[in-house]
Enzyme design. Sequence first.
Site, mmCIF file in Angstrom:
data_model
loop_
_atom_site.group_PDB
_atom_site.id
_atom_site.type_symbol
_atom_site.label_atom_id
_atom_site.label_comp_id
_atom_site.label_asym_id
_atom_site.label_seq_id
_atom_site.Cartn_x
_atom_site.Cartn_y
_atom_site.Cartn_z
ATOM 1 N N ASP A 1 19.680 -127.610 -98.247
ATOM 2 C CA ASP A 1 19.821 -128.303 -99.537
ATOM 3 C C ASP A 1 21.297 -128.630 -99.755
ATOM 4 O O ASP A 1 22.153 -127.753 -99.637
ATOM 5 C CB ASP A 1 19.291 -127.408 -100.664
ATOM 6 C CG ASP A 1 17.785 -127.200 -100.531
ATOM 7 O OD1 ASP A 1 17.110 -128.105 -99.992
ATOM 8 O OD2 ASP A 1 17.285 -126.137 -100.935
ATOM 9 N N GLY B 1 15.851 -121.277 -93.896
ATOM 10 C CA GLY B 1 15.328 -122.359 -94.746
ATOM 11 C C GLY B 1 14.470 -123.273 -93.888
ATOM 12 O O GLY B 1 14.698 -124.479 -93.815
ATOM 13 N N ASN C 1 15.027 -114.759 -99.371
ATOM 14 C CA ASN C 1 16.229 -115.488 -99.783
ATOM 15 C C ASN C 1 17.326 -115.175 -98.773
ATOM 16 O O ASN C 1 17.910 -114.094 -98.794
ATOM 17 C CB ASN C 1 16.650 -115.069 -101.182
ATOM 18 C CG ASN C 1 17.838 -115.875 -101.677
ATOM 19 O OD1 ASN C 1 18.522 -116.541 -100.890
ATOM 20 N ND2 ASN C 1 18.088 -115.828 -102.956
ATOM 21 N N GLU D 1 10.701 -131.306 -90.025
ATOM 22 C CA GLU D 1 10.042 -132.270 -90.918
ATOM 23 C C GLU D 1 11.080 -133.135 -91.641
ATOM 24 O O GLU D 1 10.905 -134.346 -91.809
ATOM 25 C CB GLU D 1 9.151 -131.541 -91.940
ATOM 26 C CG GLU D 1 7.809 -131.089 -91.377
ATOM 27 C CD GLU D 1 7.884 -129.925 -90.408
ATOM 28 O OE1 GLU D 1 8.926 -129.241 -90.373
ATOM 29 O OE2 GLU D 1 6.899 -129.699 -89.672
ATOM 30 N N GLU D 2 12.172 -132.495 -92.049
ATOM 31 C CA GLU D 2 13.219 -133.238 -92.758
ATOM 32 C C GLU D 2 13.874 -134.247 -91.801
ATOM 33 O O GLU D 2 14.154 -135.382 -92.172
ATOM 34 C CB GLU D 2 14.244 -132.237 -93.304
ATOM 35 C CG GLU D 2 15.119 -132.763 -94.391
ATOM 36 C CD GLU D 2 14.389 -133.185 -95.656
ATOM 37 O OE1 GLU D 2 13.327 -132.603 -95.975
ATOM 38 O OE2 GLU D 2 14.885 -134.112 -96.310
ATOM 39 N N ILE E 1 12.285 -119.652 -98.662
ATOM 40 C CA ILE E 1 12.241 -119.046 -99.998
ATOM 41 C C ILE E 1 10.994 -119.460 -100.786
ATOM 42 O O ILE E 1 10.522 -118.718 -101.641
ATOM 43 C CB ILE E 1 13.546 -119.366 -100.771
ATOM 44 C CG1 ILE E 1 13.772 -118.341 -101.878
ATOM 45 C CG2 ILE E 1 13.548 -120.790 -101.301
ATOM 46 C CD1 ILE E 1 15.188 -118.360 -102.439
HETATM 47 N N1 SAM Z 1 14.825 -126.851 -92.255
HETATM 48 C C1 SAM Z 1 13.701 -127.614 -92.734
HETATM 49 C C2 SAM Z 1 13.682 -128.990 -92.104
HETATM 50 O O1 SAM Z 1 14.692 -129.373 -91.499
HETATM 51 O O2 SAM Z 1 12.661 -129.679 -92.215
HETATM 52 C C3 SAM Z 1 13.658 -127.692 -94.263
HETATM 53 C C4 SAM Z 1 14.804 -128.400 -94.912
HETATM 54 S S1 SAM Z 1 14.674 -128.399 -96.721
HETATM 55 C C5 SAM Z 1 15.676 -129.704 -97.222
HETATM 56 C C6 SAM Z 1 15.591 -126.945 -97.164
HETATM 57 C C7 SAM Z 1 14.713 -125.701 -97.184
HETATM 58 O O3 SAM Z 1 15.496 -124.520 -97.395
HETATM 59 C C8 SAM Z 1 13.672 -125.734 -98.265
HETATM 60 O O4 SAM Z 1 12.404 -125.519 -97.702
HETATM 61 C C9 SAM Z 1 14.081 -124.603 -99.200
HETATM 62 O O5 SAM Z 1 12.996 -124.003 -99.853
HETATM 63 C C10 SAM Z 1 14.777 -123.661 -98.255
HETATM 64 N N2 SAM Z 1 15.762 -122.764 -98.877
HETATM 65 C C11 SAM Z 1 16.689 -123.097 -99.787
HETATM 66 N N3 SAM Z 1 17.439 -122.028 -100.111
HETATM 67 C C12 SAM Z 1 16.971 -120.988 -99.384
HETATM 68 C C13 SAM Z 1 17.326 -119.619 -99.300
HETATM 69 N N4 SAM Z 1 18.321 -119.112 -100.035
HETATM 70 N N5 SAM Z 1 16.637 -118.827 -98.445
HETATM 71 C C14 SAM Z 1 15.627 -119.340 -97.705
HETATM 72 N N6 SAM Z 1 15.253 -120.622 -97.761
HETATM 73 C C15 SAM Z 1 15.903 -121.450 -98.585
#
Ligand code: SAM
Length: 251
Positions: A151, A62, A128, A227-228, A86
Amino acid sequence: SDHRLDYPISPQDMDWSDYFPAYFSKKRKLDDAADSSEEVIEVQTTSDIKLDTKKVEIADIGCGFGGLLISLAPTFPETLILGMEIRMQVTAYVQDRITALRNQCSTKKEGQEVVPGGYQNIGIIRGNAMKFLPNFFEKHQLSKMFFCFPDPHFKARKHKARIISPTLLAEYAYILRPGGIIYTITDVEDLHLWMAKHLDDHPMFERLPEEEQEEDVCVKIMRTDTEEGKKVARNQGSKWVACFRRVEDPV
Ligand code: SAM
């Protein structure tokens, strides 16, 4: 749309050349001969690197907009690092970032700082992570997995959508090698407690002592460079970190 996701039948079927072109030659299927549908021919590209000798060892699950990948790249210049995300548009954005960084490195001007690895060692794939990780990675392939600001899925009935769960931890233990590390960070205390509890309860993981955690360069990067994480810092929020080592397989 976000509903169609490509994934290989098994890790051996994965063609990594699109993601790490400096490290992998293209696998091309011959589809003419009836008995050769599985046959693969190697197409060599010019490179100093010995092709097809490395495997991805670090995964950012993610990965969002790719900040962690980009910071880890020169820190582990010899290691292949893959982000999995995803969202299609976010994946495309990170791919563009990586391509731009690689191009900058390959058309280096005089006086410009040399970036170890030239960003050839990072890649992004749309996928995913809750469904197909064992299709991409074989047993014990990974040394590090990052779960940065996943998330939170606050509501109890949504907890099954969380990326750390007993079922998924069994999968992560399978693809992580003994001694490998799971890194987690979040600004949601409830999620932190949830992740730490599930990892603590799992027989294949043990928590890293605080001292060791704080000395780990990856923890420093993960606190500041996603970024988060930057957003949380701007809002002066808290960040909770927990790291777990994958223990040896039971005899
Ligand atoms: N890790 C990054 C950061 O710290 O900036 C992004 C955090 S963001 C809150 C969560 C990310 O996880 C989102 O970009 C979302 O699209 C991705 N995500 C959620 N469920 C996922 C999954 N099952 N497989 C891959 N990515 C996923």
